[in-house]
Scaffold this active site. Structure first.
Site, short mmCIF file in Angstrom:
data_model
loop_
_atom_site.label_atom_id
_atom_site.label_comp_id
_atom_site.label_asym_id
_atom_site.label_seq_id
_atom_site.Cartn_x
_atom_site.Cartn_y
_atom_site.Cartn_z
N GLU A 1 -0.49 15.71 2.20
CA GLU A 1 -0.98 14.79 1.15
C GLU A 1 -1.59 13.60 1.85
OE1 GLU A 1 1.83 13.63 -1.97
OE2 GLU A 1 1.06 11.57 -1.85
N GLU B 1 -2.11 3.06 -2.15
CA GLU B 1 -0.99 2.89 -3.06
C GLU B 1 -0.58 1.43 -3.02
OE1 GLU B 1 2.06 6.39 -3.51
OE2 GLU B 1 1.73 5.99 -1.38
#
Length: 326
Positions: free
Chosen positions: A170, A175
């Site tokens: 991933e 974020e």
């Protein structure tokens, strides 16, 4: 998805001041860069382009105990005056308990299971409509603030060649959680950190991760502004950028996959096609464990504004993209 009666209410329109900066500015200059633009969405139309984006529908919680249902409704994702608006709203909703990719392998009884969450939001992906191996990915966006908010720009493998998460990896381009909240260890005592992360290793729960981080510049009153979040992904390296400035990279010395299919291949699992995801989660293990803790209910709806998304390849080195690396 069934939305509880009266739970969502009318669509909250974005104010002109909120979208004034969706002007298509910023990003690398194609005139001076060796990267070549191959896919983009400037969000100049009236609706979300279904040839570029899939709207996910589930109340799963992302595997992180998040508190939202992702819906296909315009009140949670829409195009408004040059911006993609991903909006989280306080209001109970009920829908599929599992995401679509997991439901495919379930029994009819499991596929019919539902879950109820206290918020609605949106998660868009490009799977089957935009899948890439190597390149530069840029997104100009303004992030929401508040305890429990968790906006993300990230990538998952299209085919999970090396196995289920996180064997096939991933890539998190951006974020951030709880922006603007009180934070003892943060610059200015307000949460202003962002992270670029890779997930790899074994299948859950034997997964591992490693990240790089920096701080997000804010306006004169500490309000969020539009910034350009990017990665350069070349064979054997992923590097993160904020407004054109590198803040770290990772290489095969930092990652691995436990899949037997990767024997003798140090670049695995980050050597296959990945697709892009944009979402705004509410709550979850990461957001609720930091700063004030939990989710603060005031100030909804919350908006994650995306001005544009641009993907570049390296025409003189399509195999590795190394020739175009900054």
């Amino acid at each position: 998805m069934r939305v509880m009666a009266g739970a969502i209410g009318a669509i909250a329109l974005v104010t002109p001041s909120a979208i004034a900066a969706c002007d298509g500015q910023g990003g690398i200059s194609e005139e001076t860069s060796s990267w070549r633009l191959v896919w983009s969405d400037e969000f100049d139309g009236d609706t979300i382009d279904a040839e570029r984006w899939n709207r996910e529908v589930d109340c799963w919680g992302g595997g992180n105990d998040e508190r939202q249902c992702y819906t296909p409704f315009d009140q949670n994702s829409r195009v408004d005056d040059g911006c993609l608006v991903i909006e989280a709203r306080l209001g109970e909703a009920t829908g599929p308990a599992w995401p679509a990719h997991m439901r495919e392998g379930m029994s009819e009884e499991q596929r019919a299971e539902t879950n109820t969450q206290p918020f609605t939001s949106a998660r868009l992906n490009t799977r089957g409509k935009g899948d890439w191996r190597y390149g530069r990915i840029e997104v100009r966006a303004r992030l929401p603030e508040g305890q429990g908010t968790w906006p993300a720009i990230w990538m998952l493998p299209t085919d999970e060649y090396y196995g289920p998460w996180a064997l096939s990896g991933e890539i998190d381009i951006l974020e951030a959680v709880n922006l603007g909240e009180r934070c003892r260890e943060c610059r200015g005592r307000l949460e202003n950190r962002m992270f670029g992360t890779l997930h790899f290793g074994g299948a859950w729960p034997e997964n591992r991760y490693m990240n790089r981080n920096t701080t997000i510049p804010t306006g004169p009153d500490n309000e969020q502004q539009f910034n350009v979040f990017a990665i350069e992904w070349t064979e054997g390296e992923i590097e993160w950028f904020l407004n054109g400035e590198s803040y770290g990279s990772l290489t095969p010395t930092n990652w691995r996959t436990d899949s037997e299919l990767a024997d003798g291949n140090p670049n695995a699992p980050f050597d296959k096609e990945f697709f892009l995801i944009l979402n705004l989660a509410i709550g979850g293990n990461l957001a609720e464990s930091l700063t004030l803790g939990g989710v603060r209910l005031e100030g909804y709806p919350k908006q994650f504004l995306i001005d544009w998304v641009r993907v570049y390849d390296c025409p003189q080195d399509l195999e590795t993209a190394r020739a175009c690396a900054s």
